[in-house]
Design a protein around this motif. Structure first.
Motif, short mmCIF file in Angstrom:
data_model
loop_
_atom_site.label_atom_id
_atom_site.label_comp_id
_atom_site.label_asym_id
_atom_site.label_seq_id
_atom_site.Cartn_x
_atom_site.Cartn_y
_atom_site.Cartn_z
N ASN A 1 32.70 60.24 48.96
CA ASN A 1 33.04 61.52 49.56
C ASN A 1 34.07 61.36 50.67
O ASN A 1 34.98 62.18 50.81
CB ASN A 1 31.78 62.21 50.08
N THR B 1 37.45 66.80 40.68
CA THR B 1 36.41 67.63 41.24
C THR B 1 36.28 68.88 40.39
O THR B 1 37.28 69.51 40.05
CB THR B 1 36.76 68.04 42.69
N VAL C 1 41.48 69.20 41.29
CA VAL C 1 40.40 70.18 41.26
C VAL C 1 40.58 71.02 40.00
O VAL C 1 41.60 71.70 39.83
CB VAL C 1 40.43 71.09 42.52
#
Length: 111
Positions: free
Chosen positions: A9, A44, A82
């Motif tokens: 992370n 992500t 993303v």
């Protein structure tokens, strides 16, 4: 392996914090210089996209697309892609075209 994936992370947060962003209809890309000889990337997908099976399938498809087109991205950078909900309706070829488009945009921005 030719390149590394971002897994922790803290690595994702460093890329987000830099706020270098580009994108298209299906993918948003964050990037940051990493002072390494290779590129690292991560994918992500939020829970809004679908259940775990759907998200993992999309992630596997994008990893495969990246593996087949790894030379499209420049070395020395960390990338976070993303994936947006619109990717659910796309075929593999369309996902590949979208990934290629975002890579070309990144290469124009990163001189």
């Amino acid at each position: 392996m030719r390149d590394c994936y971002l897994k922790k992370n803290i690595d994702f947060q460093r890329v987000y914090k830099k706020r270098n962003i580009t994108g298209n209809r299906n993918i948003t890309a964050f990037y940051k210089k990493n002072n390494l000889d290779n590129k690292r990337l991560g994918f992500t997908i939020t829970k809004k996209v679908g259940n775990a099976v759907t998200r993992n399938r999309l992630k596997r498809q994008f990893k495969d697309i990246y593996y087949n087109n790894f030379n499209l991205l420049k070395d020395g950078y960390d990338y976070v892609f993303v994936i947006k909900k619109s990717c659910l309706d796309l075929s593999y070829k369309e996902l590949e075209a979208s990934f290629g488009h975002i890579c070309r945009k990144l290469n124009k921005v990163i001189k």
